[in-house]
Design an enzyme around this catalytic site. Sequence first.
Site, mmCIF file in Angstrom:
data_model
loop_
_atom_site.group_PDB
_atom_site.id
_atom_site.type_symbol
_atom_site.label_atom_id
_atom_site.label_comp_id
_atom_site.label_asym_id
_atom_site.label_seq_id
_atom_site.Cartn_x
_atom_site.Cartn_y
_atom_site.Cartn_z
ATOM 1 N N CYS A 58 -7.427 -0.587 28.799
ATOM 2 C CA CYS A 58 -8.189 -1.579 29.559
ATOM 3 C C CYS A 58 -9.252 -2.134 28.631
ATOM 4 C CB CYS A 58 -8.825 -0.930 30.785
ATOM 5 S SG CYS A 58 -9.911 -2.035 31.715
ATOM 6 N N GLU A 118 -4.776 -7.292 30.786
ATOM 7 C CA GLU A 118 -3.942 -6.700 29.754
ATOM 8 C C GLU A 118 -3.252 -7.821 28.985
ATOM 9 O OE1 GLU A 118 -4.114 -3.742 28.996
ATOM 10 O OE2 GLU A 118 -4.420 -2.466 30.753
#
Length: 233
Positions: free
Chosen positions: A2, A99
Site C-alpha cells: 500500500c 495500487e
Amino acid sequence: MCGRYSLTVTADALAERFDAAVPDDWGPRYNCAPGQDLPVLANDAPESFRRMTWGYTPPWADESFDLINARTETVDEKRTFAESFESRRCLVPADGFYEWSDHAGEKRPYRVAFDDERVFAMAGIYATWEPPQRQTGLGEWGAGGDETEEDDRIEAFAVLTTEPNDRIGELHHRMAVVLPEDREADWLAGDVAKADLLDPYPGDDLGWYPVSTRVNSPANDDPSLIEAVDAEG
C-alpha cells in the site's frame, strides 16, 4: 503493498465513525502519500486522532528507514517491527488505497475501495524515532560549549500488508490489512494475533477500478483522483 491512499470524509464524519476527536485543521485527502503527516488512532490514546508521518523507523535505528509497509507474515519476527507489533499499534483510517498494476497491459494506478465507499481502518504500527544528535559547526558554538540540534523526534507509522483476496489478487500480489470494524478496538488492545491477520479481507464488496495517472504525483490532491477513468485515461 500500500503506497498511497485516500481519506475523503469530513472531520465530523471521521470523528463519528471512530468516536474520536479529529485535528481541527483536518480536511478531505485524495492522495495521502509517504512522508506526509496523516491522522492515526494510536493504542496509547484511542480517544483522539493525532498526526504521524507515514514512513516508519524503529527507535534504535541510527538512520531513517522510512518504511511505509510491514509484512504481516514476519512482523513479529523482524527486529525492526517486533516491539511495535507487540506494544505500539494504530488504526490508519482510509476510504480507499491505490495500487499500481499492469492488469490492462500497461502499468497504471487503480483505486481499491468498498462498493459503498465506507471508511475503514488499516492495521498499522508506529514508533518514535530520534535522529542521532550531531555536533554543530565550530562557528555556531556558544559560550556554554558544544551544542546539539534541537529536538526533532519523529513519530511515524507503517501499514501492515498481507496476501490479497481473490478479487484484489487480479490486480496486485499484496494488499493492506483491512480490519473488520468489530475488531478495530481489539487490534489496538493487542487482542488480534498475527494469525488473525493473514487471511485477507473478503473481496465480496471490496473492489477496484482505474483512476487518473495524476495520482502518481503527491502534489495532486483533489476529488478527480478518485474518479474512475478508462484504462487508457
